[in-house]
Each structure stands twice: as C-alpha cells, then as structure tokens.
Design an enzyme around this catalytic site. Structure first.
Site, PDB file in Angstrom:
ATOM      1  CB  CYS A 134      -0.875  -0.016   1.247  1.00  0.00           C
ATOM      2  SG  CYS A 134      -1.693   1.570   1.524  1.00  0.00           S
ATOM      3  CG  ASN A 184      11.933  -4.129  -9.731  1.00  0.00           C
ATOM      4  OD1 ASN A 184      12.964  -3.854 -10.336  1.00  0.00           O
ATOM      5  ND2 ASN A 184      11.082  -5.046 -10.167  1.00  0.00           N
ATOM      6  CD  GLU A 185       9.451  -4.403 -14.074  1.00  0.00           C
ATOM      7  OE1 GLU A 185       8.673  -5.308 -13.690  1.00  0.00           O
ATOM      8  OE2 GLU A 185      10.041  -4.441 -15.162  1.00  0.00           O
ATOM      9  CB  CYS A 218      -6.393  -0.197   2.123  1.00  0.00           C
ATOM     10  SG  CYS A 218      -5.309   1.242   2.268  1.00  0.00           S
ATOM     11  CB  CYS A 256      -5.699   3.874  -0.846  1.00  0.00           C
ATOM     12  SG  CYS A 256      -3.956   3.372  -0.692  1.00  0.00           S
ATOM     13  CD  GLU A 314      14.590  -5.591 -14.757  1.00  0.00           C
ATOM     14  OE1 GLU A 314      13.891  -6.464 -15.316  1.00  0.00           O
ATOM     15  OE2 GLU A 314      14.331  -5.153 -13.625  1.00  0.00           O
ATOM     16  CD1 TRP A 348       9.135 -12.722 -17.179  1.00  0.00           C
ATOM     17  CD2 TRP A 348       7.548 -12.171 -18.646  1.00  0.00           C
ATOM     18  NE1 TRP A 348       9.484 -11.507 -17.740  1.00  0.00           N
ATOM     19  CE2 TRP A 348       8.528 -11.152 -18.643  1.00  0.00           C
ATOM     20  CE3 TRP A 348       6.458 -12.039 -19.499  1.00  0.00           C
ATOM     21  CZ2 TRP A 348       8.449 -10.022 -19.465  1.00  0.00           C
ATOM     22  CZ3 TRP A 348       6.370 -10.917 -20.310  1.00  0.00           C
ATOM     23  CH2 TRP A 348       7.356  -9.928 -20.290  1.00  0.00           C
TER      24      TRP A 348
HETATM   25  C1  GLA Z   1      10.928  -7.538 -14.448  1.00  0.00           C
HETATM   26  C2  GLA Z   1      11.514  -7.370 -13.051  1.00  0.00           C
HETATM   27  C3  GLA Z   1      12.677  -8.260 -12.784  1.00  0.00           C
HETATM   28  C4  GLA Z   1      12.454  -9.635 -13.358  1.00  0.00           C
HETATM   29  C5  GLA Z   1      12.207  -9.521 -14.834  1.00  0.00           C
HETATM   30  C6  GLA Z   1      12.065 -10.863 -15.539  1.00  0.00           C
HETATM   31  O1  GLA Z   1      11.404  -6.650 -15.362  1.00  0.00           O
HETATM   32  O2  GLA Z   1      11.883  -6.044 -12.787  1.00  0.00           O
HETATM   33  O3  GLA Z   1      12.854  -8.343 -11.385  1.00  0.00           O
HETATM   34  O4  GLA Z   1      11.375 -10.245 -12.721  1.00  0.00           O
HETATM   35  O5  GLA Z   1      11.013  -8.812 -15.021  1.00  0.00           O
HETATM   36  O6  GLA Z   1      11.861 -10.701 -16.912  1.00  0.00           O
HETATM   37 ZN    ZN Z   2      -3.752   1.365   0.552  1.00  0.00          ZN
END
Ligand code: GLA
Ligand code: ZN
Length: 688
Positions: free
Chosen positions: A123, A157-158, A165, A168, A315, A323
């Site tokens: 959150c 990260n991303e 909640c 929010c 990356e 994936w």
């Molecule tokens: C994303 C994430 C990484 C990893 C890659 C795999 O970009 O930031 O931590 O999981 O995907 O492709």
């Molecule tokens: Zn929240």
C-alpha cells in the site's frame, strides 16, 4: 537544441553494461560470489544493480540491520572497477513486516487484502510502510551514499498496481477535494446526474470496484490520475531521505513496457534520469521489424519524457524470457542488434535481468549472463561479452541526443479515456496499435521521432501526428493551432476532439477544439464489423497529389468540409463520395484529417509523402531494404548512424554518398554496407 547531456555519473563517463545482481541469494556459496567478480570483468560489465529485493537480508528482524554482506560486495566492486546502482528494497517486503503490520499489504479492487507473497504488493499510503521505507532508505543512504562504487539509486522496482484500502480511499477523497473544491463541481465534472449517481457527501466517494462503481468514466480517469499521483508521491517519499544525505547521487526507477496503469509523464520531475525494462518477443509471429519498431517506440517514449535526455536500458534478457508464452532463444546476432537498438534511440546503457540465474523459485530458468553451469563457455556469455566490447568503443556517444523533428502524441490520459469510453467499437478501438502503426511508418523511414504528451512543447517539431486524440485538454487545441499557424504540419485521425479532461463531450460540434485548425465538422462516426469494408479513393488533389485506393475497416467518420480540401473520398455505402482524407491550409502550415482507418500501405505512403513535403530529416536519405532501418544520435558535429537489419538474411544497405566511417574499425565505409543476418553497424559522419 541540447546536443550533449552529462553522463549519469561523472565517476564513469562511459557506456554502462551490466545486470541485476542478487548476491543475497548466494551468501551460503562464497566461492560463487568470488567467481562472479572474475566473470563480470570477463564479460566487460562495469555496473550492477544490487539490493533490489534484499530487504529480508538487510533487516532480518524489525530494527536489526545486517549490512556486512553488502559492504563486502561493494568493496569487491570498488576494488575491481565495477560500479553499482543501489536499490531501495521496497519492491518486496520481509514476511515479519507483513505479519506484524498487515496494513502494509495491498487491498485489491474487490476490497480484499492480499496475503504475504509475490512482490510489488504494498500500500503506498500505509504510514507503517512509509515509516519502514524511510528507515531502511536512511540507513542505506548513510552507509553507502559516498561509497566509491555507488553511482545512483534504483528506487524500488517496476512500480505498478493500485491499492483500495481505507487509507487509500481517504487519500482519494482528499485528492478530489483539492481538485474540485466543492461536491457541486465534482458532480458536474463527473456528470453524476446520469443514473442518479449524485454524491452528497465526500464519504460516499469510493474507488472503482467490480461490485460497485465503474461506469462513471470521469471517476475512473480521476482514480488513475490519483494512483499516478500516489505512486509519484511514494517515489518522492523514498527519495527524500536519500537526497538528504547526498543530494548529488541521481535517482531512477525502472519503467515497464507500455505499462498502462501509471502516467509515466508525471514521473519526469521526481527522477534524475529515466530507465526501463525491455522484453521483446523476438522471433515470434510478428515481422521482426514490427517488433523492432514497437520496442523503438518505447525507447522513444522514455527518452521524450525527460525532453530528450538519454535514459538507461535497466533490464533486458541476455537470452530468453521465461514468463513469456514461449521462451524463444535469440538468434545469432539478435542480442547485439537489440542492445544497440536501445543505444540508437538514446540509451546510455545495456543492462540485463539477470547476472546469474537464481537456483530456485520462479525465475530460476530466466535468461541470465551466467547459467547454472557456472562458467563462461556459453553462447550467451559470448553474446554478452560482444555487447560489452561494442559498448567500450562508444564513449563518444554517451550523452548524445536524438534530433527529432517529428513527434507523435501518445498521451496516457487520452489512452485511458479512449479505451474506457463505450462506442463506437467496443470490440476494440485499437488505440495503441493505431499509434504504433504511425510510429512504425516513421521508424521504417528512419525518421527520428519523439513520443509526446499533449502538454509537450510543440514548437520544436515540423510534423506532429495525433492519432485518436479523443481527449483534448484545455488549451491544447489553441496550442496546436499555433503550431500549424507557424508552419507546422499536423495530422489528426478519426475519433479526435470528442471529450474534455473529465470526459465531458464537447458541445457545438466535433472535433471540438480541433475543428477550426482542421477545417472540418464531424457529424457522425460509424464502427464497422470485422467483415465490413469500405475504401479510400485518393483523388490526386492538393500538393501531395496522392492517388490510389486503400481498404478501410473498423472506423469511419462522416465529415463536412469547413474550409478544408478533400484529398480522397469513401468509395461505397450511403456515404460514398464524402471526404475521407482532408487538408486544411492554416496560417503557414497544413492540418490533415484522416477520417477512416485505412489499411494496406496507407500509413507508410501518406507519412512518407508528408515527411518529404514538411522537410523532416531522416537518418539516412536512401531507400531502406525491407526489414531494415537506420537511426541516429548526434553530438551536434558528428552523427552516429545505427544501421540495423531485422531479417534472417544478409542484406546490402545503400549509403547516401556522404563519407561514412565504421565506428568499430575507424575505416571509411564502402558506398554499400553489407549486413549479416540480424546485423548492426554503427557509422559516423559529419553532421551537415
Ligand atoms: C521484471 C523485473 C525483474 C524480473 C524480470 C524478468 O522486469 O523487474 O525483477 O522479474 O522482469 O523478466
Ligand atoms: Zn492502501
């Protein structure tokens, strides 16, 4: 125009090459960690991103911190000429934290709070989560800000997703109060008299829910604006303690490919430089060059968000992406080609996910520089080393820019709005695909292209394409008028100028604020079934003098001329002979309206004629062989032209008669370039 930007870090004014590195997974294997340093140097890597998911190893118990392992890794880096982006660990939290303070976990749209698990599952409002990130970020900053190996921060990260909640919800209501002031204003902007959705107390407002409100389009839009604002606010919250210790260490966060949930433009000011994670599906059903154009568009977006400043490819996979539906290997040549494509569009790095394959869990089979076999004698390791070698010869390209004279408007709010709206084609209006097709047409011509929001400065371009500009925020129509008046060429397509920023339709005739500059009135818009076809018959009129017939599908706009000239008409149906492509001379410039979705090579032919007419610079003024392209960066005196072959065949690529030098060998290039399958060459020439 700015031609050269400073490098991300003065400590290493070079092209960066490296990977996400997770030493915390290998603390029981000290020999592996030692071997990694040898391999990093061998692979010509000079930067690693560390600590991205290390929170549980940095703070194994609440308030107990263990930095010694990180100290050791960074010491070894410093001793071996390897630099690091240090991550803040908020992308994944320790189990103890989720157990003790469940509020740190995200509540989904259905109002159910997630259990501990996965990642990116927090959150952004929770005071506990904010306090915990403040503490760990402060500790990291105090310990490592001045470390010789550290060159910047990788925030979390991303970022993605939203939390519903109660905390929010309360923030959402505050956001709306700030924006609208009164309930009366909110009710009008949201048009809540429809279906008796009038709100009489702020507490009645709830975020969109599958079992609640989802039909008030203006509210959906505001929710997404709020989620962006909350996330940017969280980034700022994370950054404050870092900057307090060392204001000069730059910060970034890694963006995702075409991620819809966050308006990436709003991050520009919160970050010192941008970066993103690229996972193309090479060798899939698409033509390779279509995939290449698509990735080029994302590079162009990320570069444009900070006004042309170089970014980092944070990356990419050195081999397969585990994936995706099918984990295809990159064909020989493809890794260098894809890596240098990023550089061609403004990246000052090639970085990977991941350095070494994890031994267990979900990414154990994801591509990595070092495979489970553990040594350097692999095809992938060699591919990576080749990229490292190529980048070593590109110091002069660091900080250089992409001189774009063309731009495409790709605006996140418009994207949200046009896809949420019902009609004219709920099967899909194909907004992103439409934008991509325009971009691909320019990419195929090697036209340096910026991807801009509708708030961008239009004055620096000669050509602006606005595909499906359904939403037109206040002032944008006037600014586009100015642009054309001053000599610019504007292209607008069907389904533009329909609503304002709160999704209220323009009264008095579409395309609303674009009507005057386009010189047309759109009376009705028809969606076609998949099987329906019409055609655009170009009549050879106007300066472009285009002729021929193109198939039309999916969307047809029935317009009237109000000063514009028709360049082509519909071929059939009750609107046969009515205009389907128009141009309006306006001031010094011209505004084109594409009333229908024309197929075949229409976008290619039309944009290529316009590029020529508007005098928009291409990277190389020759006919490119099919499946190839050329793109460039410049320091204002020298152009660096990246010639790219996205076909499995060798091709002969003609140059334009100017003197070109191969950047790698320094030798003068032949008048025709021989490129191997998936080949790429970087040529230097004087900027004319
Ligand atoms: C994303 C994430 C990484 C990893 C890659 C795999 O970009 O930031 O931590 O999981 O995907 O492709
Ligand atoms: Zn929240």
């Amino acid at each position: 125009m700015t031609y050269v930007y400073p490098p991300v870090s003065d400590k290493i004014p070079r092209m960066l090459h490296g990977a996400d590195y997770n030493p915390e997974q290998w603390l029981r294997y000290p020999e592996v960690l030692e071997e990694d340093i040898r391999l990093m140097k061998l692979a010509k890597c000079n930067v690693m991103s560390i600590g991205i998911f290390s929170w549980a190893m940095l703070e194994p118990e609440e308030g107990v911190f263990t930095f010694e392992w990180m100290d050791q890794v960074l010491e070894r880096f410093a001793a071996n000429g390897i630099y690091a982006f240090l991550a803040t660990p908020s992308g994944a939290r320790p189990a103890w934290m989720a157990q003790k303070y469940p509020e740190v976990l995200r509540t989904e749209e259905n109002r159910v709070r997630n259990l501990f698990g996965f990642r990116h599952n927090h959150c952004p409002t929770s005071p506990v989560y904010r306090e915990k990130t403040r503490i760990i970020n402060t500790k990291l900053a105090e310990r490592y800000s001045d470390h010789p190996a550290i060159i910047g921060w990788h925030i979390s990260n991303e970022f993605g997703g939203d939390c519903h909640c109660e905390l929010c919800q309360a923030e959402f209501r505050k956001f709306l109060q700030d924006k609208y002031g009164t309930l009366d204003e909110l009710n009008h902007a949201w048009w809540t008299t429809f279906w008796s959705h009038t709100v009489t107390d702020w507490s009645q407002v709830e975020s969109p829910a599958p079992h609640g409100e989802k039909q008030v389009h203006a509210m959906n839009l505001d929710w997404r604006r709020f989620v962006t604002q909350r996330t940017v606010d969280f980034v700022k919250h994370e950054t404050a303690p870092l900057k307090a210790v060392n204001p000069n260490l730059p910060v970034t966060t890694n963006f995702m490919e075409f991620y819809e949930g966050l308006d990436y433009w709003k991050f520009a000011d919160a970050l010192d430089f941008l970066s993103w994670d690229s996972y193309p599906t090479w060798h899939d059903a698409d033509e390779e060059s279509t995939q290449a154009a698509k990735i080029a568009m994302m590079h162009d977006i990320v570069r444009s968000i900070k006004g042309g400043q170089p970014f980092l490819l944070m990356e990419s996979t050195p081999s397969l992406t585990n994936w995706q539906d099918v984990s295809k290997l990159k064909r020989p040549g493809m890794h260098l080609l894809a890596s240098l494509q990023a550089v061609a569009h403004g990246s000052d790095s090639v970085q990977y996910f991941q350095w070494r394959k994890s031994r267990g869990s979900s990414e154990k089979l994801h591509g990595a520089v070092v495979d489970h076999v553990g040594h350097e004698h692999t095809r992938v390791f060699k591919d990576v080393t080749d990229v490292g070698a190529a980048l070593e010869g590109m110091d002069r390209i660091v900080g250089t820019s992409v001189p774009a004279e063309a731009a495409i408007i790709f605006d996140w709010e418009n994207r949200w709005a046009v896809k949420d709206s019902q009609g004219p084609r709920n099967k899909g209006v194909k907004y992103e695909e439409t934008v991509q097709k325009q971009h691909e047409a320019l990419w195929k011509l090697g036209v340096p292209t910026d991807m801009i929001s509708m708030d961008a400065d239009f004055a620096k371009y000669k050509l602006i394409v606005a595909p499906m500009l359904y939403m037109v925020r206040e002032g944008v129509g006037e600014r586009l008028e100015k642009f054309v008046e001053n000599g610019g060429t504007l292209v607008v397509t069907y389904w533009s100028g329909i609503v304002n920023e709160t999704d209220l339709c323009f009264l008095g005739g579409f395309p609303g604020p674009l009507r005057k500059v386009l010189g047309i009135w759109s009376e009705e818009l028809e969606g076609l079934h998949d099987r329906d076809r019409n055609a655009l018959r170009l009549n050879g009129n106007g300066a472009l003098g285009l002729s021929g017939e193109y198939e039309i599908s999916e969307i047809c706009d029935l317009i009237h001329l109000e000063g514009a000239q028709s360049l082509g008409e519909y071929a059939s149906d009750f609107y046969a002979d009515r205009p389907a492509l128009t141009v309006n001379a306006f001031g010094e410039g011209e505004a084109y309206y594409v009333a229908a979705r024309a197929g075949g090579t229409f976008d290619d032919d039309f944009l290529s004629a316009l590029v020529q007419r508007a005098g928009v610079a291409r990277s190389l003024n020759v006919t490119f062989p099919a499946g190839t392209s050329a793109h460039l960066r410049t320091d204002g005196e020298h152009d660096f032209v990246f010639v790219q072959n996205y076909t499995p065949n060798a091709v002969v690529f003609p140059l334009d008669g100017r003197a070109y030098f191969d950047l790698e060998s320094g030798r003068q290039a032949d008048p025709e370039l021989r490129l191997p399958p998936y080949g790429v060459r970087v040529l230097e020439r004087q900027r004319s």
